[in-house]
Scaffold this motif. Structure first.
Motif, PDB file in Angstrom:
ATOM      1  N   LEU A   8      24.175  34.640  34.018  1.00 22.13           N
ATOM      2  CA  LEU A   8      25.519  35.051  34.463  1.00 22.13           C
ATOM      3  C   LEU A   8      26.607  33.985  34.723  1.00 22.13           C
ATOM      4  N   VAL A   9      27.877  34.414  35.177  1.00 22.54           N
ATOM      5  CA  VAL A   9      28.790  33.385  34.995  1.00 22.54           C
ATOM      6  C   VAL A   9      28.377  32.629  36.279  1.00 22.54           C
ATOM      7  N   THR A  10      28.064  33.046  37.422  1.00 25.52           N
ATOM      8  CA  THR A  10      27.436  32.295  38.596  1.00 25.52           C
ATOM      9  C   THR A  10      26.412  32.838  39.088  1.00 25.52           C
ATOM     10  N   GLY A  62      38.254  36.348  51.618  1.00 26.31           N
ATOM     11  CA  GLY A  62      39.588  35.450  51.398  1.00 26.31           C
ATOM     12  C   GLY A  62      40.801  36.227  51.275  1.00 26.31           C
ATOM     13  N   HIS A  63      40.675  37.522  50.727  1.00 21.22           N
ATOM     14  CA  HIS A  63      41.797  38.443  50.758  1.00 21.22           C
ATOM     15  C   HIS A  63      42.516  38.775  51.904  1.00 21.22           C
ATOM     16  N   LEU A  66      44.424  35.603  53.201  1.00 20.70           N
ATOM     17  CA  LEU A  66      45.845  35.509  52.331  1.00 20.70           C
ATOM     18  C   LEU A  66      46.524  36.594  53.083  1.00 20.70           C
ATOM     19  N   THR A  85      45.696  34.167  38.056  1.00 24.14           N
ATOM     20  CA  THR A  85      45.193  33.929  39.277  1.00 24.14           C
ATOM     21  C   THR A  85      44.160  35.440  39.371  1.00 24.14           C
ATOM     22  N   PHE A  86      43.363  35.366  40.722  1.00 26.87           N
ATOM     23  CA  PHE A  86      42.846  36.933  40.463  1.00 26.87           C
ATOM     24  C   PHE A  86      43.714  37.694  41.141  1.00 26.87           C
ATOM     25  N   SER A  88      43.780  39.307  43.902  1.00 29.55           N
ATOM     26  CA  SER A  88      43.996  39.320  45.307  1.00 29.55           C
ATOM     27  C   SER A  88      45.395  38.307  45.634  1.00 29.55           C
ATOM     28  N   THR A  89      45.792  37.468  44.801  1.00 32.98           N
ATOM     29  CA  THR A  89      46.998  36.451  45.271  1.00 32.98           C
ATOM     30  C   THR A  89      48.085  37.401  45.311  1.00 32.98           C
ATOM     31  N   VAL A 131      48.411  28.317  43.355  1.00 35.53           N
ATOM     32  CA  VAL A 131      46.912  28.553  43.389  1.00 35.53           C
ATOM     33  C   VAL A 131      46.303  27.494  42.745  1.00 35.53           C
ATOM     34  N   ASP A 157      46.923  29.073  47.895  1.00 36.34           N
ATOM     35  CA  ASP A 157      45.430  30.017  47.597  1.00 36.34           C
ATOM     36  C   ASP A 157      44.520  28.928  47.182  1.00 36.34           C
ATOM     37  N   HIS A 183      33.420  34.095  49.221  1.00 38.21           N
ATOM     38  CA  HIS A 183      32.662  35.199  48.692  1.00 38.21           C
ATOM     39  C   HIS A 183      31.387  34.661  48.130  1.00 38.21           C
ATOM     40  N   THR A 185      30.453  34.640  45.191  1.00 37.15           N
ATOM     41  CA  THR A 185      30.262  33.848  44.035  1.00 37.15           C
ATOM     42  C   THR A 185      30.940  32.424  44.227  1.00 37.15           C
ATOM     43  N   ARG A 313      32.799  34.880  31.558  1.00 35.56           N
ATOM     44  CA  ARG A 313      33.980  35.639  32.090  1.00 35.56           C
ATOM     45  C   ARG A 313      35.467  35.265  31.508  1.00 35.56           C
ATOM     46  N   TYR A 315      38.082  35.030  33.166  1.00 31.48           N
ATOM     47  CA  TYR A 315      38.806  34.704  34.226  1.00 31.48           C
ATOM     48  C   TYR A 315      40.121  33.820  33.923  1.00 31.48           C
TER      49      TYR A 315
HETATM   50  N1  T4K Z   1      42.357  34.241  45.441  1.00 28.33           N
HETATM   51  C1  T4K Z   1      41.561  33.749  44.252  1.00 28.33           C
HETATM   52  C2  T4K Z   1      42.188  32.780  43.335  1.00 28.33           C
HETATM   53  C3  T4K Z   1      40.288  34.273  44.116  1.00 28.33           C
HETATM   54  O1  T4K Z   1      39.910  34.074  42.996  1.00 28.33           O
HETATM   55  C4  T4K Z   1      39.573  35.308  44.946  1.00 28.33           C
HETATM   56  C5  T4K Z   1      38.312  35.875  44.458  1.00 28.33           C
HETATM   57  C6  T4K Z   1      40.619  35.794  46.032  1.00 28.33           C
HETATM   58  C7  T4K Z   1      41.787  34.899  46.318  1.00 28.33           C
HETATM   59  C8  T4K Z   1      40.146  36.637  47.225  1.00 28.33           C
HETATM   60  O2  T4K Z   1      38.840  36.175  47.809  1.00 28.33           O
HETATM   61  P1  T4K Z   1      37.772  37.269  48.311  1.00 28.33           P
HETATM   62  O3  T4K Z   1      38.486  38.235  49.224  1.00 28.33           O
HETATM   63  O4  T4K Z   1      36.773  37.846  47.162  1.00 28.33           O
HETATM   64  O5  T4K Z   1      36.876  36.577  49.238  1.00 28.33           O
HETATM   65  C9  T4K Z   1      34.752  37.603  41.616  1.00 28.33           C
HETATM   66  C10 T4K Z   1      34.616  37.670  43.332  1.00 28.33           C
HETATM   67  O6  T4K Z   1      34.493  38.926  43.727  1.00 28.33           O
HETATM   68  C11 T4K Z   1      35.981  37.077  43.911  1.00 28.33           C
HETATM   69  O7  T4K Z   1      35.758  36.852  45.020  1.00 28.33           O
HETATM   70  C12 T4K Z   1      36.675  36.123  43.056  1.00 28.33           C
HETATM   71  N2  T4K Z   1      37.916  35.799  43.486  1.00 28.33           N
HETATM   72  C13 T4K Z   1      36.751  36.374  41.736  1.00 28.33           C
HETATM   73  C14 T4K Z   1      37.322  35.099  40.734  1.00 28.33           C
HETATM   74  O8  T4K Z   1      35.549  36.720  41.128  1.00 28.33           O
HETATM   75  P2  T4K Z   1      34.315  39.717  39.877  1.00 28.33           P
HETATM   76  O9  T4K Z   1      34.827  40.867  39.913  1.00 28.33           O
HETATM   77  O10 T4K Z   1      34.052  38.718  38.936  1.00 28.33           O
HETATM   78  O11 T4K Z   1      33.023  39.733  40.592  1.00 28.33           O
HETATM   79  P3  T4K Z   1      31.421  40.235  40.008  1.00 28.33           P
HETATM   80  O12 T4K Z   1      30.961  41.093  40.915  1.00 28.33           O
HETATM   81  O13 T4K Z   1      31.457  40.344  38.607  1.00 28.33           O
HETATM   82  O14 T4K Z   1      30.571  38.908  39.968  1.00 28.33           O
HETATM   83  C15 T4K Z   1      30.327  37.704  39.178  1.00 28.33           C
HETATM   84  C16 T4K Z   1      29.314  37.129  38.981  1.00 28.33           C
HETATM   85  O15 T4K Z   1      28.818  36.395  40.342  1.00 28.33           O
HETATM   86  C17 T4K Z   1      28.151  37.980  38.750  1.00 28.33           C
HETATM   87  O16 T4K Z   1      27.809  38.206  37.393  1.00 28.33           O
HETATM   88  C18 T4K Z   1      26.782  37.390  39.290  1.00 28.33           C
HETATM   89  C19 T4K Z   1      27.231  36.482  40.404  1.00 28.33           C
HETATM   90  N3  T4K Z   1      27.129  37.143  41.638  1.00 28.33           N
HETATM   91  C20 T4K Z   1      27.943  38.328  42.186  1.00 28.33           C
HETATM   92  C21 T4K Z   1      27.671  38.782  43.339  1.00 28.33           C
HETATM   93  C22 T4K Z   1      28.858  39.874  43.793  1.00 28.33           C
HETATM   94  C23 T4K Z   1      26.052  36.693  42.534  1.00 28.33           C
HETATM   95  O17 T4K Z   1      25.297  35.837  41.923  1.00 28.33           O
HETATM   96  N4  T4K Z   1      25.846  37.370  43.777  1.00 28.33           N
HETATM   97  C24 T4K Z   1      26.512  38.297  44.095  1.00 28.33           C
HETATM   98  O18 T4K Z   1      26.409  38.718  45.277  1.00 28.33           O
HETATM   99  O19 T4K Z   1      35.070  38.927  41.115  1.00 28.33           O
END
Ligand code: T4K
Length: 373
Positions: A8-10, A62-63, A66, A85-86, A88-89, A131, A157, A183, A185, A313, A315
């Motif tokens: 996976l990506v991370t 993180g959100h 912000l 950006t994601f 959230s910003t 960001v 950010d 988070h 990730t 991914r 991103y």
């Molecule tokens: N600002 C920026 C620039 C950001 O990138 C983010 C968050 C924020 C603000 C807001 O911060 P937070 O409120 O999230 O703290 C992920 C994250 O959920 C998100 O935190 C992050 N940016 C964003 C770039 O990536 P998804 O939808 O890609 O996550 P998901 O569930 O598809 O996971 C990606 C991969 O990570 C999985 O394929 C496997 C791995 N993973 C995932 C989870 C949930 C793990 O190894 N363990 C886990 O518990 O958003």
């Protein structure tokens, strides 16, 4: 060759179960689970020290950090920010009643382009929210200069930049405040978590009120705050993960170095620039695929990887300004560089423990997509 286990990506960094159990054991005596308990307060001070910033206010994600920082800094009206950006910003600004004004990014590191900021400033502009995307540090000096000349606040950010330094200064130390995400990730995680980092001590009580309903005493509620507090289990995870962070970053660096060995110099594949003034946290492994030179486009590469159980991914595609919820609100033609990068970007798997063999398998698959390689 197809990998039998998905890559996976991370992958979340975690301490040993024993270490975590030791960290949380006392909660079964104290029964103190949240509301700024001892683990929370210890983590808050350790993070400020680790990041070399005078103050940190922990938040539940993180959100939340912000939204809290936007409120605490008094941003309103229009704020200049990036669409690359994601969600959230931008969502944080919109949810605080602010009009985001999208500024284009630089083609080399994808951060906000300082040369395009000034023409977007109007009498309604109150701030800039850049960001440090993928941990690429923004041009903080140029942005500070613009902000000072126009009396604007700067909120970074820094969700991707935890643990980095720029010319020896902590990545969280720039602007009027910088937020970070912890988070699952992220390079450093507290399961869910985030923080606002700042130098102005007067922000501390404001952020404390915002994260705890505006409560200032048993019978006093001074403002209309929310509930953004980090609980003790998350803080305990953070205290454990912080002990291993430097090692985790170094392991990520080894995986990134292997990618660079294999992918540098391939026509049509563009890697992030290496900066000698930045100590990188190796948070992400973005790759730009230029179809005309490489012979295959980003989506073809992404699908080829998926066929081998490797899940890169996109991103950050689509751009935030292209989201359904913002349709008709932003001029997509106004940020052509961001559009071009978003259409070509792919983030490859990167985490501590990703082996050289796995990186080789990923690179073989990518290179096999191109023509003439
Ligand atoms: N600002 C920026 C620039 C950001 O990138 C983010 C968050 C924020 C603000 C807001 O911060 P937070 O409120 O999230 O703290 C992920 C994250 O959920 C998100 O935190 C992050 N940016 C964003 C770039 O990536 P998804 O939808 O890609 O996550 P998901 O569930 O598809 O996971 C990606 C991969 O990570 C999985 O394929 C496997 C791995 N993973 C995932 C989870 C949930 C793990 O190894 N363990 C886990 O518990 O958003």
């Amino acid at each position: 060759m197809k990998f039998s286990d998905s890559i996976l990506v991370t992958r979340s960094s975690m301490p040993s179960l024993d270490e975590y159990v030791t960290e949380i054991r006392q909660m079964w005596d104290t029964r103190w689970l949240t509301n700024c308990g001892p683990e929370h307060n210890l983590l808050e001070s350790r993070l400020a020290r680790y990041c070399d910033v005078p103050y940190a206010s922990l938040m539940i994600n993180g959100h939340a950090a912000l939204e809290a920082a936007i409120e605490a800094l008094g941003l309103h009206g229009e704020v200049i920010t990036t669409p690359f950006t994601f969600a959230s910003t931008t969502h944080a600004l919109v949810r605080r009643g602010i009009t985001p004004v999208m500024c284009d990014i630089r083609p080399d590191d994808y951060t906000l382009d300082p040369e395009r900021i000034e023409s977007l400033i109007t009498p309604r502009t109150t701030g800039i929210v850049p960001v440090h995307v993928y941990g690429h540090m923004c041009d903080v000096a140029a942005i500070r200069d613009i902000a000072d000349r126009h009396g604007l606040k700067v909120l970074y950010d820094g969700a991707h930049a935890f643990g980095e330094t720029l010319d020896g200064a902590g990545a969280m130390s720039f602007g009027d405040a910088t937020i970070c995400s912890f988070h699952a990730t992220k390079v450093f995680n507290t399961i869910e978590g985030g923080a606002v980092f700042y130098r102005d001590s007067s922000l501390g009580p404001v952020l404390a009120r915002i994260r705890n309903f505006g409560i200032t005493g048993p019978e006093t509620v001074e403002s209309v705050g929310g509930n953004f507090k980090m609980n003790e289990f998350c803080a305990a995870m953070g205290l454990c993960n912080l002990r291993h962070l430097d090692e985790q970053i170094s392991l990520r660096g080894q995986a990134e170095a292997r990618y660079r060995e294999r992918l540098t110099g391939i026509p049509g594949l563009v890697l992030s620039p290496i900066r000698t003034d930045v100590a990188s946290n190796h948070a992400y492994m973005p790759l730009v695929v230029d179809e005309t030179e490489f012979g295959a486009d980003r989506d073809e590469v992404c699908h080829a990887l998926a066929r081998r159980n490797i899940y890169a991914r996109k991103y950050f595609y689509p751009l935030v300004s292209d989201f359904a919820c913002y349709r008709g609100r932003f001029d997509l033609e106004a940020t052509p560089v961001a559009r071009k990068v978003a259409a070509r970007i792919l983030c490859l798997p990167l985490y501590a423990g990703l082996s050289a063999e796995q990186v080789d398998g990923i690179c073989d698959t990518i290179l096999g997509c191109g023509t003439g390689v």
